[in-house]
Design an enzyme around this catalytic site. Structure first.
Site, mmCIF file in Angstrom:
data_model
loop_
_atom_site.group_PDB
_atom_site.id
_atom_site.type_symbol
_atom_site.label_atom_id
_atom_site.label_comp_id
_atom_site.label_asym_id
_atom_site.label_seq_id
_atom_site.Cartn_x
_atom_site.Cartn_y
_atom_site.Cartn_z
ATOM 1 N N ASP A 102 -39.076 -22.573 50.607
ATOM 2 C CA ASP A 102 -40.169 -23.460 51.010
ATOM 3 C C ASP A 102 -40.558 -23.161 52.451
ATOM 4 O OD1 ASP A 102 -39.676 -24.748 48.622
ATOM 5 O OD2 ASP A 102 -38.490 -26.339 49.565
HETATM 6 N N1 URA Z 1 -34.379 -25.368 47.147
HETATM 7 C C1 URA Z 1 -35.342 -26.045 47.815
HETATM 8 O O1 URA Z 1 -35.508 -27.229 47.619
HETATM 9 N N2 URA Z 1 -36.085 -25.357 48.691
HETATM 10 C C2 URA Z 1 -35.925 -24.050 48.960
HETATM 11 O O2 URA Z 1 -36.643 -23.495 49.785
HETATM 12 C C3 URA Z 1 -34.925 -23.376 48.253
HETATM 13 C C4 URA Z 1 -34.162 -24.048 47.346
#
Ligand code: URA
Length: 236
Positions: A102
């Protein structure tokens, strides 16, 4: 493959641009002898302005992804490709991220132009461990370890339960989580399922490969030993 095409595919320019680079004598062998577009020369023997050519197909990189950049190619804001040489964005075959992090997740992000390797890493069957460290908005309840390990946790709008995951409690609001899948926002949604909220999230390892001092925004090329480490058990 003709040298002109090989060099264009590595993102140095269009075939027309690369043809000009030959005419200008910028493409040479290691001794500075000018090369021509039709020469049959090994990749390792080519220099552009005296510098070795970028690696051929099979390129694998790791980056310590900073916060605030997305894994998309086209996002309007800052993207992870902005942190790599501009040529890498136009290589053919394309260099892709291996899964995504993310925008507000930092840490270990892999890239490759090798589709088979990419699928080997992300396939749940390969059970490559992804290790995350999370800071939480509230104290852990105490039942998260058992719930995440159960293999029966069903996230909202999913149709199959999550595979068992391992949680280590580091502090009342800090935890390390090891998962072997890569579902959408998985870590944030797992803690949300326990009524908590992830405030910061960092991926520290993929399989046996760790960040090892790579600073936020830095990246490096992986060699065969590093790639093998991805498929080794994570050392926590
Ligand atoms: N899980 C999440 O919630 N975000 C990420 O970026 C990776 C795994």
């Amino acid at each position: 493959m003709r040298l002109v095409r090989l060099i264009a595919n590595l993102g140095y320019g269009s075939r027309k641009d690369v043809a000009w680079m030959f005419r200008e004598g910028r493409i040479t062998d290691p001794d500075g002898e000018v090369l021509y577009a039709d020469d049959k020369v090994e990749h390792a023997q080519v220099r552009i302005d005296g510098e070795p050519l970028d690696p051929p197909t099979g390129l694998v990189l790791m980056m310590n992804k900073p916060l605030g950049v997305t894994c998309s190619r086209k996002d309007q804001g800052r993207v992870v490709y902005d942190l790599l040489p501009p040529r890498y964005r136009v290589r053919d075959p394309a260099l892709s991220t291996v899964g995504r992090l993310d925008r507000e997740t930092s840490g270990l992000l892999l890239f490759t132009d090798d589709g088979a390797l990419l699928h080997r890493i992300i396939s749940p069957r390969a059970e490559v461990a992804k290790i995350y460290e999370a800071t939480l908005a509230q104290d852990l309840r105490g039942d998260e370890q058992a719930l995440f390990a159960s293999g029966s946790l069903m996230l909202e709008s999913e149709t199959t339960p999550l595979l068992p995951a391992k949680l280590d409690v580091l502090a009342p609001r800090r935890a390390r989580l090891c998962i072997t899948e890569g579902r959408y926002h998985q870590v944030r949604r797992m803690f949300a399922a326990t009524g908590n909220h992830v405030e910061t999230l960092q991926r520290t390892a993929v399989g046996g490969l760790q960040l090892d001092g790579l600073q936020a925004g830095e990246w490096r090329q992986l060699d065969a030993g590093d790639v093998a480490r991805i498929f080794e058990p994570a050392s926590l």
